[in-house]
Motif scaffolding. Sequence first.
Motif, PDB file in Angstrom:
ATOM      1  N   LEU A  76      29.188  26.655  33.352  1.00  0.00           N
ATOM      2  CA  LEU A  76      29.008  28.091  33.142  1.00  0.00           C
ATOM      3  C   LEU A  76      30.337  28.832  32.991  1.00  0.00           C
ATOM      4  N   GLY A  77      31.391  28.241  33.508  1.00  0.00           N
ATOM      5  CA  GLY A  77      32.661  28.950  33.533  1.00  0.00           C
ATOM      6  C   GLY A  77      32.659  30.015  34.609  1.00  0.00           C
ATOM      7  N   LEU A  78      31.986  29.737  35.710  1.00  0.00           N
ATOM      8  CA  LEU A  78      31.865  30.671  36.833  1.00  0.00           C
ATOM      9  C   LEU A  78      32.634  30.109  38.030  1.00  0.00           C
ATOM     10  N   PHE A  79      33.496  30.922  38.606  1.00  0.00           N
ATOM     11  CA  PHE A  79      34.374  30.463  39.695  1.00  0.00           C
ATOM     12  C   PHE A  79      35.088  29.173  39.276  1.00  0.00           C
ATOM     13  N   SER A  80      35.553  29.165  38.048  1.00  0.00           N
ATOM     14  CA  SER A  80      36.045  27.932  37.419  1.00  0.00           C
ATOM     15  C   SER A  80      37.174  27.261  38.181  1.00  0.00           C
ATOM     16  N   ARG A  81      38.185  28.017  38.523  1.00  0.00           N
ATOM     17  CA  ARG A  81      39.343  27.382  39.162  1.00  0.00           C
ATOM     18  C   ARG A  81      39.010  26.898  40.567  1.00  0.00           C
ATOM     19  N   MET A 133      33.730  37.037  31.101  1.00  0.00           N
ATOM     20  CA  MET A 133      32.836  38.197  30.990  1.00  0.00           C
ATOM     21  C   MET A 133      33.021  39.133  32.188  1.00  0.00           C
ATOM     22  N   ILE A 134      33.157  38.571  33.375  1.00  0.00           N
ATOM     23  CA  ILE A 134      33.376  39.383  34.576  1.00  0.00           C
ATOM     24  C   ILE A 134      34.709  40.113  34.473  1.00  0.00           C
ATOM     25  N   SER A 135      35.723  39.420  33.998  1.00  0.00           N
ATOM     26  CA  SER A 135      37.047  40.024  33.855  1.00  0.00           C
ATOM     27  C   SER A 135      37.022  41.162  32.833  1.00  0.00           C
ATOM     28  N   ARG A 136      36.339  40.954  31.704  1.00  0.00           N
ATOM     29  CA  ARG A 136      36.230  42.022  30.697  1.00  0.00           C
ATOM     30  C   ARG A 136      35.496  43.235  31.273  1.00  0.00           C
ATOM     31  N   LYS A 137      34.440  42.978  32.025  1.00  0.00           N
ATOM     32  CA  LYS A 137      33.668  44.077  32.623  1.00  0.00           C
ATOM     33  C   LYS A 137      34.522  44.858  33.616  1.00  0.00           C
TER      34      LYS A 137
END
Length: 143
Positions: A76-81, A133-137
């Motif tokens: 998903l690319g969520l909490f990736s790092r 997406m979270i960062s853009r928002k």
Amino acid sequence: MSYFTSVKSNVYLVDLVLLLVRIFVGFAMLSHGYPKLQQLLSGEEIQFYNFMGIGEKASLFCAVFAEFVCSIFLILGLFSRIALFFLAFTMVVAGFVIHSSDPFNKREMSLLYLSIFLLLFAFGPGKYSVDAMISRKRNSEKW
């Protein structure tokens, strides 16, 4: 300068490759984590490497968390790092602890996964991710 020897990178291509690598490696790691999840939920006696004396069940739970749950986050690319940290740590344990006395061909897969996880950690999940997406928002709400 030739296109193939240029040190410049196409931003769109980089983001697309990061997406494809995240999806492929995430699903590939899921294929290792799902059998462990089944073993954890089976109710049968657990026979697994007892990492640092925390117990076989706890060690298996940690492997399931990394290889199954964190793989879903990676896809998903969520909490990736954060997910990549746990995935990379699991591959360090697999490659350098569990298979330390094995020949290289037994350790090779975990080391390949480790190298991919380190690259993804360094470059981030890319533009096509929930993190982006979270960062853009967040950035749009500041204005």
